[in-house]
Design an enzyme around this catalytic site. Structure first.
Site, short mmCIF file in Angstrom:
data_model
loop_
_atom_site.label_atom_id
_atom_site.label_comp_id
_atom_site.label_asym_id
_atom_site.label_seq_id
_atom_site.Cartn_x
_atom_site.Cartn_y
_atom_site.Cartn_z
N HIS A 175 0.84 -1.20 0.00
CA HIS A 175 0.00 0.00 0.00
C HIS A 175 0.88 1.26 0.00
CE1 HIS A 175 -3.30 -2.52 2.00
NE2 HIS A 175 -3.89 -2.01 0.93
N CYS A 262 -3.09 0.64 9.74
CA CYS A 262 -4.19 -0.19 9.23
C CYS A 262 -5.05 -0.81 10.33
CB CYS A 262 -3.65 -1.27 8.32
SG CYS A 262 -2.39 -2.26 9.09
C1 CIR Z 1 -3.63 -7.46 3.23
O1 CIR Z 1 -2.76 -7.92 2.49
O2 CIR Z 1 -4.61 -6.89 2.79
C2 CIR Z 1 -3.48 -7.60 4.72
N1 CIR Z 1 -2.86 -8.84 5.02
C3 CIR Z 1 -2.69 -6.46 5.29
C4 CIR Z 1 -3.37 -5.16 5.11
C5 CIR Z 1 -2.61 -4.04 5.72
N2 CIR Z 1 -3.27 -2.83 5.46
C6 CIR Z 1 -2.67 -1.66 5.41
O3 CIR Z 1 -1.48 -1.55 5.58
N3 CIR Z 1 -3.43 -0.59 5.18
#
Ligand code: CIR
Length: 271
Positions: A175, A262
């Site tokens: 991201h 997140c």
């Molecule tokens: C994903 O790959 O979507 C999750 N395992 C991790 C999401 C992390 N989100 C973020 O950094 N905004």
């Protein structure tokens, strides 16, 4: 337009309880499954840190069928004017946006959806790609967020007075905010690879220490900066620049590519 300083002043945060199925969470590189008990302990410490920073927190119930649902930031965007339900680009995470809407409706007078008309029908956007500063909303195109999703966001926040600027996320980065975090309305903590394109020029930039790229996903919450633990040189840089750093253990979320921002949706509400 938002008044200066609003981009990091918060009164409330939404979190979601981690689930046992987090062991099946998405990850770019397999470094082993998260230890669920330790994940819960780290999540509790994160919540405590938000409360110590002055936020009232609400922890939403677990969603076993969505392994990544603890990463609430990707499902919504919270702005002072209202919330916007995102449309995650990871197919396994699309339903998380539906599931978070009732909590957004409790918290906000206005909850908006991204338009699905015309070219925007296939728009995809995750909150992890969105950085709100005092002057604009920066959105990084990524494997999860496409141009149509960004255009849809632009339309939906236009009458709230926001400018949305589309940037690129390096291909090896999940991201946009994996590699940056807002330190104050005008200052961004960033990796060198993210800043390399010059897109962040005009902001005051603080670069994470070399080899500490995973420290970039810091989050400014009122008077403190939450930083993943284990990055002492970046913590020192921030201390020297006058920020109060709170280092939080994040080893288990990191195994499934999660950082500081997140794990919560932070927002400001009068009551
Ligand atoms: C994903 O790959 O979507 C999750 N395992 C991790 C999401 C992390 N989100 C973020 O950094 N905004």
């Amino acid at each position: 337009m938002p008044t200066p300083g609003r981009s990091f002043r918060f009164t409330h945060a939404l979190l979601r309880e981690p689930v046992d199925s987090i062991v099946d969470g998405l990850r770019a590189v397999d470094t082993g499954a998260p230890d669920v008990a330790l994940f819960r302990a780290q999540h509790a410490a994160y919540r405590d840190a938000l409360e110590a920073a002055g936020l009232a927190t609400t922890v939403l119930g677990p969603l076993q069928e969505f392994p990544d649902s603890v990463f609430v930031e990707d499902a919504a965007l919270c702005l002072p004017e209202g919330a916007v339900v995102m449309r995650p680009g990871a197919p396994t995470r699309l339903g998380e946006a539906v599931m978070i809407e009732p909590a957004l409706r409790e918290a906000f007078d206005e909850v908006r959806h991204l338009p699905s008309l015309g070219d925007h029908g296939h728009g995809r956007i995750e909150g992890g790609d969105v950085l709100v500063t005092d002057r604009e909303i920066l959105v990084g195109r990524s494997a999860r967020t496409n141009g149509a999703g960004i255009e849809a966001l632009r339309e939906v926040v236009r009458d709230w007075g926001y400018t949305v600027r589309e940037l690129a996320t390096p291909p090896e980065v999940l991201h946009f905010k994996t590699d940056c975090g807002l330190l104050d309305g005008e200052t961004i903590l960033t990796t060198r690879r993210l800043a390399a394109g010059g897109h962040l020029d005009g902001y005051r930039l603080i670069h994470v220490a070399e080899g500490e790229e995973a420290a970039a996903n810091a989050v400014r919450v009122n008077d403190v900066v939450l930083l993943p633990a284990g990055y002492p040189r970046t913590a020192e840089l921030l201390n020297q620049a006058g920020y109060r750093v709170v280092a939080l253990p994040n080893s288990e979320a990191a195994k499934v590519d999660g950082g500081m921002s997140c794990l919560s949706l932070r927002y400001c509400r009068a009551s």
